[in-house]
Write an enzyme that holds these catalytic residues in place. Structure first.
Site, mmCIF file in Angstrom:
data_model
loop_
_atom_site.group_PDB
_atom_site.id
_atom_site.type_symbol
_atom_site.label_atom_id
_atom_site.label_comp_id
_atom_site.label_asym_id
_atom_site.label_seq_id
_atom_site.Cartn_x
_atom_site.Cartn_y
_atom_site.Cartn_z
ATOM 1 C CB SER A 131 -5.290 2.477 3.763
ATOM 2 O OG SER A 131 -5.212 3.408 4.826
ATOM 3 C CE LYS A 157 -4.430 7.029 2.655
ATOM 4 N NZ LYS A 157 -5.003 5.668 2.605
#
Length: 315
Positions: free
Chosen positions: A100, A170
């Site tokens: 990701s 993230k």
């Protein structure tokens, strides 16, 4: 003529009439006493104290060094305690389990996370790569690996990334007070300013991926996060139906990832991209201090003017 026999310990008698015989005998008798009056220096390698101890038979021998195998458990215990303290308060290693965050982070990379600055009140900032606990429902579909007992111990003391903890990594796009949006194919806008994300977004991916969103106002104390691989990241865009509307509480943030530590050939730092420093992006948050300053200055000016007027027109 008779000769008197004497013992071998005595010197033969000098003939009378030699004037030097008496003084020489006296000097010979006094010589041992004179030598005993001199300070004892002894051989260079032996001091007076050592000579006295040796003479009295009380020389103390140094303690025998402890065997290494006896000290090894103590050294290991100290090392483990230090590792645990470092993991708890300073730095912790985390392993990247997915794609990701490509190309910034690859699957299997080990990153070091700063856990010290949050203890002093530091908050997540735009552009930082952060590790945070699952806010609830983000990892329900992701199977949790089952480590063996050795891995559990090493993870507990910080010598190995934890496999059981449900943590995510993230990039912070917006913080409390910001407004964030992404329409069509992008770009992502924060407080009306378009972000230039070419330096970190996965090549070929669009800024919004397949999930346009917003405009969304970020509540105070929360952050909006997105993966750098926008087509392969279940980030804030995909959890707007959960409590928090896709935002993450600052209390869930473990810390900022500041470097890739492993593998060695990928060692690098994780700086904040320049696009988050562009003029105007902080305008919404910067207006509040300016307004407060103006509100505080107005009464001061009015008070000063009244004082000057009173001095010019005395009663």
């Amino acid at each position: 003529m008779a000769v008197g026999a004497r013992s071998g310990t005595e010197e033969p008698e000098e003939p009378a009439g030699r004037g030097e015989s008496a003084p020489r005998a006296a000097n010979s008798a006094q010589q041992p006493q004179a030598q005993s009056d001199r300070p004892h220096t002894g051989p260079p390698e032996q001091s007076d104290a050592a000579a006295d101890e040796e003479a009295s038979g009380s020389v103390t021998k140094g303690k025998k060094p402890r065997a290494f195998w006896k000290e090894l458990p103590i050294l290991i215990g100290i090392a483990l305690l230090l590792a645990l303290l470092i993991k708890t308060f300073l730095v912790q290693a985390f392993s990247i389990p997915s794609d990701s965050m490509q190309d910034t982070l690859q699957r299997g990379d080990r990153v070091l996370v700063d856990k010290l600055t949050p203890w002093f009140g530091a908050k997540p900032q735009r552009g930082e790569v952060v590790v945070f606990h699952d806010p609830g429902g983000w990892l329900n579909e992701t199977p949790t690996p089952q480590p063996n007992p050795v891995q559990k111990v090493l993870s507990f003391i910080g010598l190995m990334p934890s496999a059981e903890e449900k943590d995510l990594i993230k990039r912070v796009i917006a913080v409390g007070g910001d407004t964030v949006e992404c329409q069509g194919t992008g770009p992502v806008k924060v407080n009306g300013k378009a972000l230039k994300e070419d330096s970190y977004v996965y090549p070929g991916a669009t800024p919004c991926g397949d999930r346009p969103f917003g405009p969304i106002h970020i509540p105070k104390g929360r952050i909006w996060v997105m993966g750098d691989h926008r087509d392969d990241s279940l980030d804030s865009r995909y959890h707007q139906n959960l409590p928090g509307n896709g935002t993450v509480s600052e209390d869930e943030v473990v810390g900022r990832a500041f470097t890739i530590a492993w593998p060695i050939n990928r060692w690098s730092t994780l700086p904040v991209p320049d696009t988050f420093d562009q003029p105007g992006i902080n305008k919404a948050m910067g207006a509040a201090p300016a307004a407060l300053g103006l509100a505080g200055a107005v009464p001061l000016v009015i008070w000063r003017r009244r004082r000057l007027t009173g001095e010019r027109n005395p009663r």
